[in-house]
Scaffold this active site. Structure first.
Site, PDB file in Angstrom:
ATOM      1  N   ASN A 164       0.852  -1.199   0.000  1.00 29.01           N
ATOM      2  CA  ASN A 164       0.000   0.000   0.000  1.00 29.01           C
ATOM      3  C   ASN A 164       0.882   1.242   0.000  1.00 29.01           C
ATOM      4  O   ASN A 164       2.110   1.135   0.008  1.00 29.01           O
ATOM      5  CB  ASN A 164      -0.958  -0.022   1.197  1.00 29.01           C
ATOM      6  CG  ASN A 164      -0.195  -0.064   2.512  1.00 29.01           C
ATOM      7  OD1 ASN A 164       0.552   0.837   2.844  1.00 29.01           O
ATOM      8  ND2 ASN A 164      -0.378  -1.155   3.251  1.00 29.01           N
ATOM      9  N   PHE A 182      -3.137   3.499  15.421  1.00 26.40           N
ATOM     10  CA  PHE A 182      -3.419   4.562  14.447  1.00 26.40           C
ATOM     11  C   PHE A 182      -4.610   4.123  13.609  1.00 26.40           C
ATOM     12  O   PHE A 182      -4.785   2.929  13.355  1.00 26.40           O
ATOM     13  CB  PHE A 182      -2.201   4.818  13.548  1.00 26.40           C
ATOM     14  CG  PHE A 182      -1.293   5.896  14.080  1.00 26.40           C
ATOM     15  CD1 PHE A 182      -0.604   5.711  15.265  1.00 26.40           C
ATOM     16  CD2 PHE A 182      -1.145   7.094  13.399  1.00 26.40           C
ATOM     17  CE1 PHE A 182       0.215   6.696  15.783  1.00 26.40           C
ATOM     18  CE2 PHE A 182      -0.318   8.096  13.898  1.00 26.40           C
ATOM     19  CZ  PHE A 182       0.360   7.909  15.083  1.00 26.40           C
ATOM     20  N   LYS A 236       8.152 -17.445 -10.590  1.00 27.53           N
ATOM     21  CA  LYS A 236       7.385 -16.350 -11.187  1.00 27.53           C
ATOM     22  C   LYS A 236       6.226 -16.925 -12.011  1.00 27.53           C
ATOM     23  O   LYS A 236       6.440 -17.830 -12.823  1.00 27.53           O
ATOM     24  CB  LYS A 236       8.306 -15.516 -12.073  1.00 27.53           C
ATOM     25  CG  LYS A 236       7.628 -14.297 -12.638  1.00 27.53           C
ATOM     26  CD  LYS A 236       8.558 -13.526 -13.567  1.00 27.53           C
ATOM     27  CE  LYS A 236       7.750 -12.466 -14.310  1.00 27.53           C
ATOM     28  NZ  LYS A 236       8.490 -11.884 -15.407  1.00 27.53           N
ATOM     29  N   LYS A 238     -12.857   1.388  16.442  1.00 30.94           N
ATOM     30  CA  LYS A 238     -11.587   0.651  16.331  1.00 30.94           C
ATOM     31  C   LYS A 238     -10.900   0.548  17.688  1.00 30.94           C
ATOM     32  O   LYS A 238     -10.316  -0.478  18.038  1.00 30.94           O
ATOM     33  CB  LYS A 238     -10.690   1.390  15.324  1.00 30.94           C
ATOM     34  CG  LYS A 238      -9.722   0.506  14.601  1.00 30.94           C
ATOM     35  CD  LYS A 238      -9.139   1.200  13.383  1.00 30.94           C
ATOM     36  CE  LYS A 238      -9.966   0.948  12.128  1.00 30.94           C
ATOM     37  NZ  LYS A 238      -9.353   1.484  10.921  1.00 30.94           N
ATOM     38  N   ASP A 247      -4.319  -6.049   5.183  1.00 29.66           N
ATOM     39  CA  ASP A 247      -5.357  -6.849   5.849  1.00 29.66           C
ATOM     40  C   ASP A 247      -5.343  -8.297   5.381  1.00 29.66           C
ATOM     41  O   ASP A 247      -5.677  -9.196   6.131  1.00 29.66           O
ATOM     42  CB  ASP A 247      -6.735  -6.234   5.595  1.00 29.66           C
ATOM     43  CG  ASP A 247      -6.882  -4.914   6.335  1.00 29.66           C
ATOM     44  OD1 ASP A 247      -6.527  -4.881   7.523  1.00 29.66           O
ATOM     45  OD2 ASP A 247      -7.308  -3.922   5.725  1.00 29.66           O
TER      46      ASP A 247
HETATM   47  N1  CTP Z   1      -3.003  -3.027  12.655  1.00 33.56           N
HETATM   48  C1  CTP Z   1      -2.187  -4.073  12.980  1.00 33.56           C
HETATM   49  N2  CTP Z   1      -2.286  -5.254  12.305  1.00 33.56           N
HETATM   50  C2  CTP Z   1      -3.172  -5.394  11.324  1.00 33.56           C
HETATM   51  C3  CTP Z   1      -4.033  -4.329  10.967  1.00 33.56           C
HETATM   52  C4  CTP Z   1      -3.908  -3.152  11.662  1.00 33.56           C
HETATM   53  O1  CTP Z   1      -1.360  -3.936  13.889  1.00 33.56           O
HETATM   54  N3  CTP Z   1      -3.253  -6.552  10.676  1.00 33.56           N
HETATM   55  C5  CTP Z   1      -2.923  -1.778  13.442  1.00 33.56           C
HETATM   56  C6  CTP Z   1      -2.396  -0.606  12.654  1.00 33.56           C
HETATM   57  O2  CTP Z   1      -0.990  -0.488  12.783  1.00 33.56           O
HETATM   58  C7  CTP Z   1      -3.116   0.555  13.305  1.00 33.56           C
HETATM   59  C8  CTP Z   1      -4.438  -0.046  13.737  1.00 33.56           C
HETATM   60  O3  CTP Z   1      -4.220  -1.432  13.821  1.00 33.56           O
HETATM   61  O4  CTP Z   1      -2.484   0.960  14.480  1.00 33.56           O
HETATM   62  C9  CTP Z   1      -5.573   0.236  12.805  1.00 33.56           C
HETATM   63  O5  CTP Z   1      -5.209  -0.119  11.498  1.00 33.56           O
HETATM   64  P1  CTP Z   1      -6.253   0.030  10.318  1.00 33.56           P
HETATM   65  O6  CTP Z   1      -5.663  -0.509   9.077  1.00 33.56           O
HETATM   66  O7  CTP Z   1      -6.793   1.430  10.305  1.00 33.56           O
HETATM   67  O8  CTP Z   1      -7.420  -0.881  10.858  1.00 33.56           O
HETATM   68  P2  CTP Z   1      -7.942  -2.269  10.437  1.00 33.56           P
HETATM   69  O9  CTP Z   1      -7.990  -3.097  11.673  1.00 33.56           O
HETATM   70  O10 CTP Z   1      -7.176  -2.819   9.290  1.00 33.56           O
HETATM   71  O11 CTP Z   1      -9.418  -1.895  10.028  1.00 33.56           O
HETATM   72  P3  CTP Z   1     -10.023  -1.435   8.594  1.00 33.56           P
HETATM   73  O12 CTP Z   1      -9.010  -1.822   7.564  1.00 33.56           O
HETATM   74  O13 CTP Z   1     -11.278  -2.164   8.523  1.00 33.56           O
HETATM   75  O14 CTP Z   1     -10.214   0.045   8.725  1.00 33.56           O
END
Ligand code: CTP
Length: 415
Positions: A220, A337, A299, A351, A289
């Site tokens: 990302n 965050f 490959k 969250k 995620d």
């Molecule tokens: N985070 C994490 N591990 C993951 C996903 C998120 O440690 N697999 C942590 C991020 O570093 C951040 C927080 O969780 O501190 C929120 O991350 P975010 O991507 O906003 O939340 P998600 O849980 O992924 O929710 P969504 O994608 O549905 O907004």
């Protein structure tokens, strides 16, 4: 992470710095340093030794600092001819850059043959002395110099550098003066309140990279800048900082221990054993995620039929939630965050509860990726608090202060 242009008022605003130049080719870097310091908001009074005046003129240093340069203890401008007293009263730091081998020897012996050495000796004890050595690598490595450096350190001086690299004399080795922006950053750090002294802070930063095959993957647009700024601010505040970073092209903040990883699983594997020995965990990483269910060993090739591959995904572990669920004795105080594209506060509140963390830092994600500035809202059990828009490093320092203020009340363990 250059910040001087984005930090309103300047990170050295209101600071008065006596900048001393001893003799050495690196005097040309001191000209840039004077500029960096004034641009960061400091007032700078330059003092030069006779030898320094052979490498660069006081006129140049006067133009860059905006103040007439002092070179002699007999200067008639100083009241009662006591320049060595007057110049250091009211100073926030005396910075000698460059510091030659001979100058360091003078400091080590408490000698005061010239104004600069004299004022180092005469400065009030609470005014820090910062020394940036610059010399040929053999001079630096010489036991006499090393003895003198150890002595001035023991006497309380902060010795910054030298760095290794190509030298003006044509040799390669340790002895180069740190760059002006590095010295400026060190001074900014010196003045930060030590709110996290004796604390250990673990930070995740950057994106993760989830491999599809040996050459492709999913990632990302997170730049890692906010997380690196948090690591730097925590280190400036006196914490021992471990930074677990996804793939980013950022320099490691000074004094920070860095562990590089690619995938979410690697990030979790790095974080989990470290978490119990840290007081605070700040999860800034934009962890993917999902990851491809299977990573192809070779490959993936087109087969010529026009058929496209189909990727199956599995969910990645939630690193923050995993740490937040550790038994209390092993659990650092957790900060998450939340980068959201819409309904920022509503999502951040949900969250915080879902992840079971005391503090969530919310921002408008997509618009801040890669930028040096940001706007943050802190969401905790008591409500919301906005940190005004500013440079990421300024926000990171404010966040560190907020964390430090909450820590004593936290259920987490102390140092
Ligand atoms: N985070 C994490 N591990 C993951 C996903 C998120 O440690 N697999 C942590 C991020 O570093 C951040 C927080 O969780 O501190 C929120 O991350 P975010 O991507 O906003 O939340 P998600 O849980 O992924 O929710 P969504 O994608 O549905 O907004």
């Amino acid at each position: 992470m250059s910040e001087h242009c984005a930090d309103e008022g300047g990170p050295l605003a209101g600071r008065h710095i006596v900048l001393g130049l001893a003799g050495g080719v690196a005097c040309y870097k001191a000209a840039e340093l004077a500029r960096e310091l004034t641009r960061a908001g400091a007032s700078v009074q330059v003092v030069m030794t006779e030898a320094a005046c052979r490498f660069i003129t006081p006129v140049t240093m006067q133009a860059l600092s905006g103040r007439a340069v002092f070179t002699s203890q007999w200067d008639e401008r100083a009241p009662d001819r006591m320049a060595h007293i007057g110049l250091t009263r009211g100073a926030d730091a005396v910075v000698v850059a460059p510091a030659s081998a001979d100058f360091i020897a003078q400091l080590a012996q408490g000698r005061a043959a010239e104004l600069l050495a004299l004022l180092c000796l005469a400065r009030p004890a609470q005014v820090p002395l910062v020394v940036a050595p610059a010399m040929n690598r053999e001079m630096w490595a010489h036991p006499a110099t090393q003895r003198n450096v150890a002595q001035i350190r023991a006497d309380g001086a902060a010795v910054l550098g030298p760095a290794a690299g190509a030298q003006a004399c044509g040799e390669v080795g340790e002895g180069r003066m740190l760059e002006p922006d590095e010295l400026r950053d060190e001074l900014v750090a010196l003045f930060q309140p030590k709110l996290l002294a004796a604390r250990r802070v673990l930070v995740t930063a950057g994106p993760t990279f989830e491999a599809i095959d040996p050459v492709r993957g999913i990632t990302n647009r997170s730049s890692g800048k906010m997380g690196f700024a948090v690591a730097r601010a925590a280190a400036e505040a006196g914490a021992a900082v471990t930074l677990v970073a996804g793939p980013v092209a950022l320099a490691t903040p000074r004094g920070v221990t860095r562990i590089d990883v690619d995938s979410a699983e690697q990030m979790l594997a790095a974080v989990l054993p470290l978490a119990p020995s840290h007081d605070v965990f700040v999860a800034t990483a934009a962890v993917a995620d999902w990851r491809p269910a299977a990573r192809a060993e070779e490959k993936i090739k087109k087969d010529g039929s026009g058929a496209t591959p189909t990727l199956a995904f599995v969910e990645n572990p939630d690193i923050l939630a995993t740490v937040a669920r550790l038994p209390e004795a092993e659990r650092p105080w957790c900060v998450g965050f939340a980068a959201e594209s819409h309904d920022v506060l509503r999502h951040a509140r949900a969250k915080r509860l879902r992840k079971g963390v005391p503090l969530i830092v919310a921002n408008h994600g997509p618009s801040t990726f890669g930028r040096d500035d940001n706007a943050l809202v802190l969401v905790d059990a008591e409500g919301e608090r906005e940190l005004p828009h500013g440079a990421k490093i300024t926000l990171a320092r404010a966040l560190v202060a907020e964390i430090a203020a909450r820590l004593p009340r936290a259920a987490g363990r102390g140092p």
